[in-house]
Design a protein around this motif. Structure first.
Motif, PDB file in Angstrom:
ATOM      1  N   ARG A 248       0.871  -1.280  -0.018  1.00 49.49           N
ATOM      2  CA  ARG A 248      -0.032   0.022  -0.063  1.00 49.49           C
ATOM      3  C   ARG A 248       0.771   1.162   0.139  1.00 49.49           C
ATOM      4  N   TYR A 249       0.648   2.153  -0.950  1.00 47.32           N
ATOM      5  CA  TYR A 249       1.368   3.488  -1.004  1.00 47.32           C
ATOM      6  C   TYR A 249       0.343   4.500  -1.128  1.00 47.32           C
ATOM      7  N   ALA A 250       0.343   5.439  -0.086  1.00 54.20           N
ATOM      8  CA  ALA A 250      -0.912   6.622  -0.184  1.00 54.20           C
ATOM      9  C   ALA A 250      -0.138   7.860  -0.052  1.00 54.20           C
ATOM     10  N   TYR A 251      -0.684   8.888  -0.431  1.00 55.05           N
ATOM     11  CA  TYR A 251      -0.156  10.400  -0.216  1.00 55.05           C
ATOM     12  C   TYR A 251      -1.436  11.267  -0.259  1.00 55.05           C
ATOM     13  N   ARG A 252      -1.210  12.263   0.585  1.00 50.00           N
ATOM     14  CA  ARG A 252      -2.187  13.527   0.613  1.00 50.00           C
ATOM     15  C   ARG A 252      -1.337  14.743   0.082  1.00 50.00           C
ATOM     16  N   ILE A 253      -2.364  15.509  -0.711  1.00 52.21           N
ATOM     17  CA  ILE A 253      -1.886  16.705  -1.155  1.00 52.21           C
ATOM     18  C   ILE A 253      -2.056  17.811  -0.194  1.00 52.21           C
ATOM     19  N   ASP A 254      -1.023  18.299   0.220  1.00 51.31           N
ATOM     20  CA  ASP A 254      -1.092  19.419   1.119  1.00 51.31           C
ATOM     21  C   ASP A 254      -1.121  20.930   0.635  1.00 51.31           C
ATOM     22  N   GLU A 255      -0.531  21.116  -0.558  1.00 50.72           N
ATOM     23  CA  GLU A 255      -0.586  22.362  -1.181  1.00 50.72           C
ATOM     24  C   GLU A 255      -0.504  22.178  -2.578  1.00 50.72           C
ATOM     25  N   THR A 256      -1.151  23.097  -3.354  1.00 51.83           N
ATOM     26  CA  THR A 256      -1.358  22.821  -4.718  1.00 51.83           C
ATOM     27  C   THR A 256      -1.680  24.183  -5.418  1.00 51.83           C
ATOM     28  N   ASN A 257      -1.611  24.356  -6.620  1.00 53.81           N
ATOM     29  CA  ASN A 257      -2.006  25.503  -7.339  1.00 53.81           C
ATOM     30  C   ASN A 257      -3.131  25.160  -8.187  1.00 53.81           C
ATOM     31  N   ALA A 258      -3.774  24.010  -8.167  1.00 52.83           N
ATOM     32  CA  ALA A 258      -5.069  23.671  -8.766  1.00 52.83           C
ATOM     33  C   ALA A 258      -6.166  24.161  -8.194  1.00 52.83           C
ATOM     34  N   PRO A 259      -7.074  24.677  -9.033  1.00 53.26           N
ATOM     35  CA  PRO A 259      -8.296  25.477  -8.374  1.00 53.26           C
ATOM     36  C   PRO A 259      -9.286  24.603  -7.974  1.00 53.26           C
ATOM     37  N   GLY A 260     -10.068  24.923  -7.139  1.00 51.33           N
ATOM     38  CA  GLY A 260     -11.239  24.237  -6.491  1.00 51.33           C
ATOM     39  C   GLY A 260     -11.110  23.061  -5.575  1.00 51.33           C
ATOM     40  N   VAL A 261      -9.885  22.490  -5.520  1.00 52.26           N
ATOM     41  CA  VAL A 261      -9.954  21.287  -4.747  1.00 52.26           C
ATOM     42  C   VAL A 261      -9.750  21.904  -3.446  1.00 52.26           C
ATOM     43  N   ARG A 262     -10.271  21.122  -2.363  1.00 56.16           N
ATOM     44  CA  ARG A 262     -10.143  21.296  -0.858  1.00 56.16           C
ATOM     45  C   ARG A 262      -9.400  20.220  -0.175  1.00 56.16           C
ATOM     46  N   ALA A 263      -9.475  19.006  -0.610  1.00 60.08           N
ATOM     47  CA  ALA A 263      -8.836  17.850   0.014  1.00 60.08           C
ATOM     48  C   ALA A 263      -8.594  16.959  -1.142  1.00 60.08           C
TER      49      ALA A 263
END
Length: 164
Positions: free
Chosen positions: A86-101
């Motif tokens: 199992r390999y998983a990752y959370r996005i902490d910061e982005t420049n993509a619009p709209g996404v909250r999590a």
């Protein structure tokens, strides 16, 4: 402009407002696939066409990812378990619009009757209604991107085995 996203945990895979899951089969054994995903981060642009930059950060606890079109992610590895594949990752910061999590998970399993690996990629996300609707519409493209990446990674790992 970089924005901070909500810091979700692994349970988000099960309860995210939007969950897109894709599966494919690879000829390579699960251990090789896991190593390519979790330990050879810099190699992602060589097999995942949408990825233009991938490098570990914070001593391997995070990743910096660049995508075609200029999207950037700063990520935290939330699961890296070779035993459970199992390999998983959370996005902490982005420049993509709209996404909250956003959390992505790769689950690997032996293919069953024959050699190889069953790969399951889950893309769990939250955002405003328009974002969720757009993500649903993006499902076919994300599926094509995933299947192409799996084929390219499988070819890369097969070549590596034959030339080693």
């Amino acid at each position: 402009m970089t924005r901070r996203l909500h810091p979700v945990g692994l349970d988000f895979i099960e309860n995210a407002p939007v969950r897109l899951t894709f599966e494919a089969h690879m000829a390579a054994p699960p251990e090789e696939v896991y190593r390519a995903l979790a330990e050879e981060v810099e190699g992602w642009p060589d097999w995942f066409g949408a990825v233009t930059l991938a490098r570990p950060t914070r001593g391997g606890a995070g990743r910096e990812i660049g995508l075609r079109g200029g999207i950037r992610f700063q990520e935290t590895i939330t699961a890296a378990d070779a035993g459970l594949l199992r390999y998983a990752y959370r996005i902490d910061e982005t420049n993509a619009p709209g996404v909250r999590a956003l959390l992505e998970e790769w689950r690997l399993a032996p293919a069953g009757a024959g050699p190889g690996t069953r790969v399951r990629w889950t893309f769990a996300a939250d955002g405003p209604a328009v974002f969720r609707l757009a993500l649903g519409g993006a499902r076919p493209g994300l599926g094509r991107s995933f299947r192409g990446a799996v084929r390219a990674l499988d070819a890369r790992l097969t070549t590596r085995r034959w030339t080693a």
